[in-house]
Design a protein around this motif. Structure first.
Motif, PDB file in Angstrom:
ATOM      1  N   ILE A 385       0.696  -1.329  -0.024  1.00  0.00           N
ATOM      2  CA  ILE A 385       0.150  -0.144  -0.069  1.00  0.00           C
ATOM      3  C   ILE A 385       0.732   1.531  -0.301  1.00  0.00           C
ATOM      4  CG2 ILE A 385      -1.624   1.499   1.493  1.00  0.00           C
ATOM      5  CD1 ILE A 385      -2.515  -1.466   2.377  1.00  0.00           C
ATOM      6  N   ARG A 386       0.729   2.955  -1.498  1.00  0.00           N
ATOM      7  CA  ARG A 386       0.923   3.861  -0.381  1.00  0.00           C
ATOM      8  C   ARG A 386       1.432   4.019   0.239  1.00  0.00           C
ATOM      9  NH1 ARG A 386      -1.037   7.850  -4.069  1.00  0.00           N
ATOM     10  NH2 ARG A 386       0.489   9.580  -2.819  1.00  0.00           N
ATOM     11  N   TYR A 387       2.202   4.082   0.887  1.00  0.00           N
ATOM     12  CA  TYR A 387       2.724   4.933   3.142  1.00  0.00           C
ATOM     13  C   TYR A 387       1.939   5.853   2.889  1.00  0.00           C
ATOM     14  CZ  TYR A 387       5.077   4.142   6.789  1.00  0.00           C
ATOM     15  OH  TYR A 387       4.978   4.429   8.212  1.00  0.00           O
ATOM     16  N   VAL A 388       1.814   6.918   2.378  1.00  0.00           N
ATOM     17  CA  VAL A 388       0.588   7.474   3.168  1.00  0.00           C
ATOM     18  C   VAL A 388      -0.859   7.675   3.334  1.00  0.00           C
ATOM     19  CG1 VAL A 388       1.769  10.129   2.303  1.00  0.00           C
ATOM     20  CG2 VAL A 388      -0.128   8.755   0.279  1.00  0.00           C
ATOM     21  N   TYR A 389      -1.053   6.248   3.065  1.00  0.00           N
ATOM     22  CA  TYR A 389      -2.080   5.924   3.547  1.00  0.00           C
ATOM     23  C   TYR A 389      -2.378   5.058   4.916  1.00  0.00           C
ATOM     24  CZ  TYR A 389      -4.997   7.406  -0.398  1.00  0.00           C
ATOM     25  OH  TYR A 389      -4.993   7.936  -1.380  1.00  0.00           O
ATOM     26  N   PHE A 608      -6.533  14.577  12.616  1.00  0.00           N
ATOM     27  CA  PHE A 608      -5.749  14.521  11.801  1.00  0.00           C
ATOM     28  C   PHE A 608      -5.969  13.305  10.561  1.00  0.00           C
ATOM     29  CE2 PHE A 608      -1.687  11.693  11.685  1.00  0.00           C
ATOM     30  CZ  PHE A 608      -0.806  12.583  11.240  1.00  0.00           C
ATOM     31  N   PHE A 609      -6.723  12.163  10.673  1.00  0.00           N
ATOM     32  CA  PHE A 609      -6.558  11.718   9.551  1.00  0.00           C
ATOM     33  C   PHE A 609      -6.983  11.970   8.111  1.00  0.00           C
ATOM     34  CE2 PHE A 609      -6.531   6.454   9.801  1.00  0.00           C
ATOM     35  CZ  PHE A 609      -5.474   6.111  10.865  1.00  0.00           C
ATOM     36  N   HIS A 614      -6.431  14.136   3.205  1.00  0.00           N
ATOM     37  CA  HIS A 614      -6.796  15.209   2.305  1.00  0.00           C
ATOM     38  C   HIS A 614      -5.117  15.974   1.434  1.00  0.00           C
ATOM     39  CE1 HIS A 614      -8.940  18.217  -0.057  1.00  0.00           C
ATOM     40  NE2 HIS A 614      -8.538  19.683   0.928  1.00  0.00           N
ATOM     41  N   VAL A 615      -4.834  16.177   2.200  1.00  0.00           N
ATOM     42  CA  VAL A 615      -3.595  17.280   2.116  1.00  0.00           C
ATOM     43  C   VAL A 615      -2.235  16.177   0.868  1.00  0.00           C
ATOM     44  CG1 VAL A 615      -1.726  18.689   2.633  1.00  0.00           C
ATOM     45  CG2 VAL A 615      -3.361  19.028   3.565  1.00  0.00           C
ATOM     46  N   LYS A 616      -2.400  15.157   2.611  1.00  0.00           N
ATOM     47  CA  LYS A 616      -0.211  13.982   1.723  1.00  0.00           C
ATOM     48  C   LYS A 616      -2.010  13.227   0.739  1.00  0.00           C
ATOM     49  CE  LYS A 616       2.796  16.593   3.872  1.00  0.00           C
ATOM     50  NZ  LYS A 616       3.110  17.312   2.867  1.00  0.00           N
ATOM     51  N   ARG A 623     -13.358   8.811  -0.177  1.00  0.00           N
ATOM     52  CA  ARG A 623     -12.166   7.603   0.585  1.00  0.00           C
ATOM     53  C   ARG A 623     -11.727   8.191   2.059  1.00  0.00           C
ATOM     54  NH1 ARG A 623      -7.733   5.755  -2.789  1.00  0.00           N
ATOM     55  NH2 ARG A 623      -7.935   3.861  -3.767  1.00  0.00           N
ATOM     56  N   ILE A 624     -11.781   9.127   2.403  1.00  0.00           N
ATOM     57  CA  ILE A 624     -11.204   9.769   3.146  1.00  0.00           C
ATOM     58  C   ILE A 624     -12.045   9.474   4.653  1.00  0.00           C
ATOM     59  CG2 ILE A 624     -11.424  12.321   4.818  1.00  0.00           C
ATOM     60  CD1 ILE A 624      -9.724  13.412   2.372  1.00  0.00           C
ATOM     61  N   VAL A 625     -13.779   9.498   4.448  1.00  0.00           N
ATOM     62  CA  VAL A 625     -14.928   9.715   5.185  1.00  0.00           C
ATOM     63  C   VAL A 625     -14.655   7.603   5.678  1.00  0.00           C
ATOM     64  CG1 VAL A 625     -16.997   9.098   5.629  1.00  0.00           C
ATOM     65  CG2 VAL A 625     -16.083  11.133   4.663  1.00  0.00           C
ATOM     66  N   VAL A 626     -14.105   7.026   4.385  1.00  0.00           N
ATOM     67  CA  VAL A 626     -14.438   5.443   4.529  1.00  0.00           C
ATOM     68  C   VAL A 626     -13.087   5.466   6.116  1.00  0.00           C
ATOM     69  CG1 VAL A 626     -13.883   3.131   4.048  1.00  0.00           C
ATOM     70  CG2 VAL A 626     -15.212   4.671   3.053  1.00  0.00           C
ATOM     71  N   LEU A 627     -11.909   5.832   5.684  1.00  0.00           N
ATOM     72  CA  LEU A 627     -10.315   5.269   5.489  1.00  0.00           C
ATOM     73  C   LEU A 627     -10.177   5.626   7.366  1.00  0.00           C
ATOM     74  CD1 LEU A 627      -7.832   6.071   3.269  1.00  0.00           C
ATOM     75  CD2 LEU A 627      -8.573   3.283   4.581  1.00  0.00           C
TER      76      LEU A 627
END
Lengths: 662, 358
Positions: A385-389, A608-609, A614-616, A623-627
Motif C-alpha cells: 500500500i502507498r505509505y501515505v495511506y 488528523f486523519f 486530504h493534503v498528503k 475515501r477520507i470518510v471511509v478510512l
C-alpha cells in the motif's frame, strides 16, 4: 520425573485444555501485532477471567498467551519497522530492510520458523533444566548479574556501525536516559527537571517506539512510496525462509540457549535477549557486510532467542516466586489466583504442574507459529500500500501505544521529543540500537554494581569464578567487535561516498547538542550524594571524551572520516518534484500533539486523519470518510475491549463527554 | 431582593434534597473502575484480582469491577489521580497499601491526597516475620541475646517504604545494620538472602508462609519475631497467624531485659499500625452520597461473610480477619494517626541516618 511427565501429558491431552490454550494463543497473537502492547497488557486482560477456572485450563490459557507474543510481534517489526513488543526490537534491524527489498515474506517465514524452533528448544531445555535450576540461579548473584550487563554493553561494539565513537556516544546517551528518575541507591530524583512524570524514568515502550518507529515513519513518508519498492516479489520466499532457518539451525539452537539462560536470570531483564542474540550472530559470522541491510540471519537470531526467553523466564517465576520479566510478574499473579503455589514444591510434589506449563508452552508455540504463517500473506500485503495511506494508522497506533505505558501526557511528550531526536540521530549516522541497549542496561549496571560493592564490602567479588568467566567472555566480545569495526572501516558505504558531504555545519550542531546533553548530565549529577551521582557522572565524563572526538573530527573539516555522515546529502525521493524536509513531518506530528492537547486524542485523531489524507494523499472525500471511520471504529473497539483510556485534552477537562470522546 | 435570592436558593436546594437519600444505588450494566496504584503482578494486584469479581457480584446490579493499574511515584501517582479525578458516583474506587500510607504520614511532597476525605469500605490486615541465617549462630528466639552487636546486612527497597519498620526496629535494638537499597521487590530481597548476600530479611505473612517456611524446614532460615499487631488500646500483641513467635517488643525485652519505650517506640507502633494493621484498604472518593457508601459497605460485608470466603482468602490475603464497617473506620483512624512529635522524630531520624530529603 518420568512419572510426573506422563501425568502432565494426561492433563494437557484433553480437548478442553487445548481449547483454552487456543483462546490464549489467539489473544496473544492479537496483542503481539499491536505495537507497544506486550505480555503485561495481555496478561492483565486475562486475569479477571481466571477466577474460579480449572487450574489446568487456566494455565493453558495464560501460557498460550505469553508464548506467542514474541512470535506475532514480528509482523510490525518486519513490515513497518516498528517493534511489535520490546522482544523484537532487534528484528527490525534486518527484518525491515528485507521487507523494503521485497523479501517481507521470506523474513516473516524465517522469523516464524525460528520462533517455533526457539520455543521448542526452550521447552526441551526446560524439561531437564528445571530439575537443576535452583542452584544455577542462586549462583548468579549481583556481581555476576553486573558482569552480564557489562557483557550486554559490549555488544555495542558490533552494533555501532562505521563510527565506534558515535556508537559509544549513543550508548552513553541511553545510559544517561536510563538514569533519569529515582536513583537505585539513594532514591534521589535525577535529571527530572522537577517534572513528576520523570520520577519513574521514561518507559521502555516509549523509548523503543520513539527511536525506531518515528524516524522510519518520517523517512517513508518523505520517499513517497510503498514499503516494498518491488511489490511483485512479496509473494515468493515463504519456502526460502524455512530453508534459511534449516541452513542456520546451529545458530538458532545457540540463540535459543542464550534466550533460555538470559530469560532465567531475574534482575537482568528479558528485554535485552534479542540484542544479545543479534550481537552474537554478528560476532560469530564471517561475512558481515549485509547485516543491517537485510541479512536473514539477523532475523533468525533474535527470533529464536526471544521465544526461548519466555521458557527461561518461567524458571525463577515458578521456583522462587520472582518474576524474570514484566509479563512473568503478571503470570505470577495469575498462578496465585488459580491456587498454584510457587516455590520448591514445583520441582517436588507439583512437578507435574511444572510440566503442564512447559509443554503447554511447546504446544502454544506450534499453534502460534502455524497461525502466523497462515495470516502472513494477507498481512504482508500491507507493505504494497502507498505509505501515505498507512502512515496515519501507524502514527495513531504508536501514539496510543505510548500513552498506555503510564497513561500520562508525559508518555506522548516523551515519544515526540525522543522521536525527533532520533530523526536527527538517523540523519547524522548516530546508531540507534546502542542507545536502546544502554537504556535497558543502565539500571542493571548501576544497581548490581552498587549492590555488589555493598554486599561484598569493596571489590572482593571481582575474583568470584562466575565473574571471571563472564569477564573473559566480555573481553572476547570486545575483541570480536573491534575486529569487525576495523574491517568495516575499510569497506562498505564509505568508498561509495554515501552520506558524504562538504556541508558539515548541521552535523557539528548536532554533535554540540550531544555534548550539551552530557554536560547537563554532569552538572545534574553534582546535585546528588556520592552513591546517586557516581553513575551519571562517570557516564557523562567518558561520553564527553568520545563525543568530543567526533566533534573535533567534524570541526577540523575531515569529510572523509567515519564520523562524518549526513544522510541528507543523498536522500532520494521517488517524486523529486516536491522534496519535503523531515522537519515538515515533524511539524505535522507537533500539530497532532497540540490538537490532542486541546480536544483530546479521539477527536484530534479524526481531524488528523482527515487533514492528512486530504493534503498528503489527496484522497477523494469518500475515501477520507471511509478510512477515518474505519480507524476510529478500530480505536474505539480496541479501547473498549482492553478498557484502555484515551488521552484527554482541555476540552475533556472542561466538559464531560461520552465514550469514546471522553 | 433578599427574598428573591432565598427563593432561588430554595429552588436550587429542593430537588437536591429530594433526590439524594431517596434513590437506592444500582450499578446494573455499569463498569466500576478500581484504581490500583501499582503495576500488575505485585501483592496489591493479587489482592484486587481476588476481590474484584466477588465485590462485583455482591454490589447491587452486579456491575463489572475492572482493575486499572496506575503505577508510579511509589503509589502516590495513582492515589493523587483518584483524589483529583474520581467522581463521587460509586463507579471509581481506590485500593491503597502501606506504601501509600507511609508517604502520607511522613509528609512526602508528592502526596496530593487526604485520607480523611475518603470513605473506607474494607481493610485487609497482614503481618510480617523477621528471620536470619543460621550462620549468625542463633537457633531461635531463645538466643535473642546473641544478636546484640552482630553486624547485619539487609536488602531494602527504600527507607521510606515498608522497610522503614525493620530498619527502625534494628536501630532501636542496637544491632549495627547495613541497608543496601534499590531492591525491586521484597521477593528480590529474599533472593539476596538465599544467595547469602544478606544475613537477615523479612517477608509479609503470605509470602513468608509460601517461600520462607520451606527454607525454615531445611534449616536455612531462623524466624526470630513478628512485627506484631496493635490492639484497640494501642498495645502491641502477637500476630494470630504466628502465635508461637514473639512480637518485636517481646524480642526487644528478651534481648535487653527491659521493655522498649520512648518516642522511637511510639514511632514503631504507629508505623506498624499504618503499614500492617490495615495494610490494604478500599476507598470511595470525597463527597460520595450515603446510599452509595452503604451499598458498598453492605457488599463488602456480604463478601467477607460468605461461606467459604475465609478458606479461599487464607492463601491470598493471609490468615487475618478482613474488616468492614465500624472496624474498618477504627482501623483507618489508627493507620493514619501519628502525633506531630512522632512524625517529626521519624523524619529527623530518616534524614540523619539515611540522608532522606523531605
Amino acid at each position: 520425573m518420568i512419572e510426573a511427565a506422563t501425568t502432565a501429558f494426561g492433563l494437557i491431552a484433553t480437548p478442553e485444555h487445548f481449547m483454552f490454550l487456543c483462546i490464549g494463543v489467539a489473544l496473544g497473537l492479537a496483542i503481539g501485532v499491536f505495537p507497544g502492547l506486550g505480555g503485561i497488557a495481555g496478561m492483565s486482560i486475562l486475569l479477571p477471567f481466571l477466577y474460579g477456572m480449572d487450574p489446568i485450563s487456566a494455565l493453558g490459557m495464560l501460557i498460550g498467551l505469553v508464548a506467542v507474543i514474541p512470535t506475532s510481534d514480528t509482523f510490525t517489526s518486519v513490515l513497518m519497522g516498528i517493534p511489535g513488543s520490546s522482544a523484537s526490537q532487534a528484528t527490525v534491524l534486518d527484518g525491515f530492510p528485507m521487507a523494503k527489498k521485497g523479501e517481507g515474506a521470506r523474513a516473516l517465514s524465517a522469523a516464524f520458523t525460528a520462533s517455533l524452533y526457539g520455543g521448542l528448544i526452550g521447552a526441551l531445555v526446560l524439561t531437564l533444566f528445571v530439575l537443576v535450576a535452583r542452584p544455577v540461579i542462586l549462583a548468579f548473584a549481583t556481581p555476576e548479574l553486573f558482569m552480564l550487563a557489562i557483557l550486554g554493553l559490549s555488544m555495542v561494539g558490533v552494533l555501532a556501525g562505521k563510527s565506534m565513537a558515535k556508537g559509544i556516544g549513543a550508548c552513553g546517551l541511553g545510559l544517561l536516559l536510563g538514569a533519569v528518575g529515582g536513583a537505585p541507591a539513594t532514591g534521589e530524583f535525577r535529571m527530572n527537571f522537577g517534572i513528576d512524570y520523570l520520577i519513574d524514568g521514561v518507559p521502555l515502550v516509549v523509548v523503543g517506539l520513539a527511536i525506531f518507529a518515528v524516524p522510519e515513519i518520517i523517512d517513508l513518508l518523505r520517499t513517497q512510496t510503498s514499503i516494498a519498492d518491488d511489490s511483485p516479489r512479496l509473494g515468493v520466499g515463504w519456502r526460502q525462509g524455512v530453508k534459511d532457518v534449516w541452513r542456520n539451525r546451529w545458530l538458532a539452537t545457540r540463540c535459543a540457549g542464550i534466550g533460555c539462560l538470559v530469560g532465567a536470570l531475574p534482575g537482568l531483564g528479558g528485554s535485552v535477549v534479542d540484542w544479545i542474540a543479534y550481537g552474537h550472530v554478528m560476532q560469530t559470522t564471517r561475512d558481515r557486510e549485509n547485516f543491517g541491510k537485510g541479512d536473514v540471519r539477523g532475523v533468525i537470531a533474535p527470533e529464536s532467542a526471544n521465544n526461548a526467553k519466555e521458557g527461561g523466564g518461567l524458571i525463577p517465576t515458578i521456583l522462587f516466586g520472582i518474576p524474570g520479566s514484566g509479563s512473568m510478574a503478571v503470570f505470577l499473579g495469575g498462578l496465585l489466583l488459580i491456587g498454584i503455589d510457587t516455590g520448591v514444591s514445583m520441582v517436588g510434589e507439583d512437578l507435574d504442574k511444572t510440566y503442564v506449563i512447559i509443554w503447554s508452552l511447546a504446544i502454544a508455540n506450534v499453534v502460534g507459529a502455524g497461525a502466523c504463517l497462515v495470516l502472513s500473506r494477507p498481512i504482508a500485503a500491507l507493505t504494497t500500500i502507498r505509505y501515505v495511506y498507512l502512515a496515519p494508522f501507524m502514527i495513531m497506533v504508536i501514539t496510543f501505544a505510548a500513552f498506555q505505558a503510564t497513561r500520562s501526557w508525559g508518555d506522548i511528550a516523551a515519544l515526540f521529543l525522543i522521536g525527533v531526536f532520533a530523526v536527527y540521530m538517523k540523519r547524522f549516522g548516530w546508531p540507534r540500537p546502542p542507545l536502546l541497549i544502554g537504556f535497558v542496561l543502565a539500571d542493571p549496571v548501576e544497581t548490581n554494581l552498587y549492590q555488589a560493592v555493598q554486599f561484598y564490602e569493596g571489590f572482593g567479588w571481582a575474583l568470584r569464578p562466575g565473574v571471571i568467566i563472564i569477564g573473559i567472555a566480555t573481553i572476547l566480545s570486545v575483541w570480536f567487535g573491534a575486529r569487525y569495526a576495523s574491517k568495516a572501516h575499510g569497506t562498505g558505504d564509505l568508498t561509495t561516498g554515501a552520506g558524504r558531504t562538504e556541508k558539515l555545519r548541521p552535523q557539528i550542531i548536532f554533535a554540540l547538542v550531544m555534548i550539551l546533553v552530557f554536560v547537563f548530565g554532569l552538572y545534574d549529577s553534582q546535585q546528588n550524594n556520592f552513591l546517586g551521582k557516581i553513575f551519571p557522572m562517570t557516564t557523562s565524563l567518558v561520553m564527553l571524551a568520545f563525543v568530543g572526538y567526533v566533534l573535533s573530527q567534524l570541526v577540523r573539516g575531515k569529510t572523509d572520516d567515519v564520523a562524518a555522515y549526513d544522510a541528507e546529502a543523498n536522500f532520494s525521493y521517488a517524486d523529486d518534484a516536491r522534496p519535503v524536509s523531515a522537519e515538515h513531518y515533524v511539524a505535522w506530528l507537533a500539530g497532532l500533539l497540540v490538537v490532542t492537547y486541546l480536544v483530546g486524542f479521539f477527536i484530534a485523531m479524526a481531524l488528523f486523519f482527515a487533514a492528512f489524507l486530504h493534503v498528503k494523499a489527496q484522497a477523494t472525500p469518500l475515501r477520507i470518510v471511509v478510512l477515518t471511520g474505519f480507524a476510529l471504529a478500530f480505536l474505539a473497539g480496541m479501547g473498549h475491549i482492553l478498557t484502555l483510556t484515551f488521552p484527554g485534552g482541555l476540552l475533556q477537562d472542561a466538559v464531560d463527554l461520552p465514550y469514546p470522546f471522553r | 431582593m433578599k427574598r428573591l435570592f432565598s427563593l432561588v436558593l430554595l429552588a436550587l436546594a429542593v430537588p437536591g434534597l429530594a433526590s439524594a437519600p431517596a434513590r437506592a444505588a444500582d450499578f446494573a450494566g455499569k463498569n466500576v473502575e478500581w484504581i490500583i496504584p501499582f503495576g500488575p503482578g505485585g501483592g496489591s494486584a493479587a489482592w484486587a484480582q481476588f476481590l474484584a469479581p466477588q465485590l462485583g457480584q455482591a454490589l447491587p446490579g452486579k456491575p463489572n469491577v475492572v482493575i486499572k493499574y496506575v503505577p508510579g511515584g511509589g503509589s502516590t501517582k495513582g492515589a493523587n489521580l483518584f483524589a483529583a479525578r474520581a467522581k463521587p458516583d460509586g463507579l471509581t474506587i481506590l485500593g491503597t497499601s502501606g506504601s501509600t500510607q507511609f508517604p502520607y504520614l511522613l509528609g512526602d511532597k508528592r502526596v496530593q491526597f487526604e485520607y480523611k476525605d475518603w470513605h473506607v469500605i474494607m481493610g485487609s490486615p497482614t503481618g510480617g516475620v523477621f528471620y536470619v541465617t543460621p550462620k549468625l549462630g542463633l537457633k531461635g528466639p531463645q538466643d535473642m541475646k546473641m544478636l546484640k552487636g552482630k553486624a547485619v546486612k539487609y536488602a531494602s527497597q527504600s527507607p521510606t517504604a515498608l522497610d522503614l519498620v525493620p530498619l527502625l526496629a534494628l536501630e532501636m535494638m542496637g544491632v549495627p545494620t547495613k541497608a543496601v537499597f534499590g531492591m525491586k521487590s521484597r521477593g528480590a530481597g529474599r533472593l539476596a538472602f538465599e544467595r547469602g548476600e544478606v544475613n537477615v530479611d523479612y517477608q509479609t505473612s503470605s509470602a513468608y508462609i509460601k517461600n520462607v517456611v520451606p527454607l525454615v524446614k531445611e534449616g536455612k532460615a531462623i524466624p526470630l519475631w513478628t512485627w506484631g499487631l496493635t490492639n484497640d488500646k494501642g498495645e502491641l500483641v502477637r500476630d494470630p497467624t504466628f502465635p508461637d513467635l514473639p512480637h518485636w517488643a517481646e524480642a526487644y525485652e528478651m534481648m535487653h531485659g527491659k521493655k522498649p519505650r520512648g518516642l522511637a517506640f511510639d514511632a514503631y507502633k504507629a508505623f506498624v499500625a499504618a503499614g500492617f494493621g490495615l495494610q490494604k484498604m478500599i476507598f470511595l472518593p470525597k463527597g460520595t452520597s450515603a446510599d452509595i457508601i452503604e451499598a458498598y459497605r453492605a457488599a463488602a460485608e456480604k463478601v467477607v461473610s460468605a461461606p467459604g470466603f475465609a478458606a479461599k482468602a487464607k492463601k491470598v490475603l493471609g490468615d487475618y480477619k478482613q474488616v468492614v464497617r465500624k472496624e474498618a473506620d477504627a482501623g483507618l483512624k489508627v493507620a493514619i494517626t501519628v502525633s506531630p512529635k512522632t512524625k517529626q522524630w521519624v523524619r529527623d531520624w530518616l534524614t540523619k541516618r539515611y540522608q532522606v530529603k523531605f
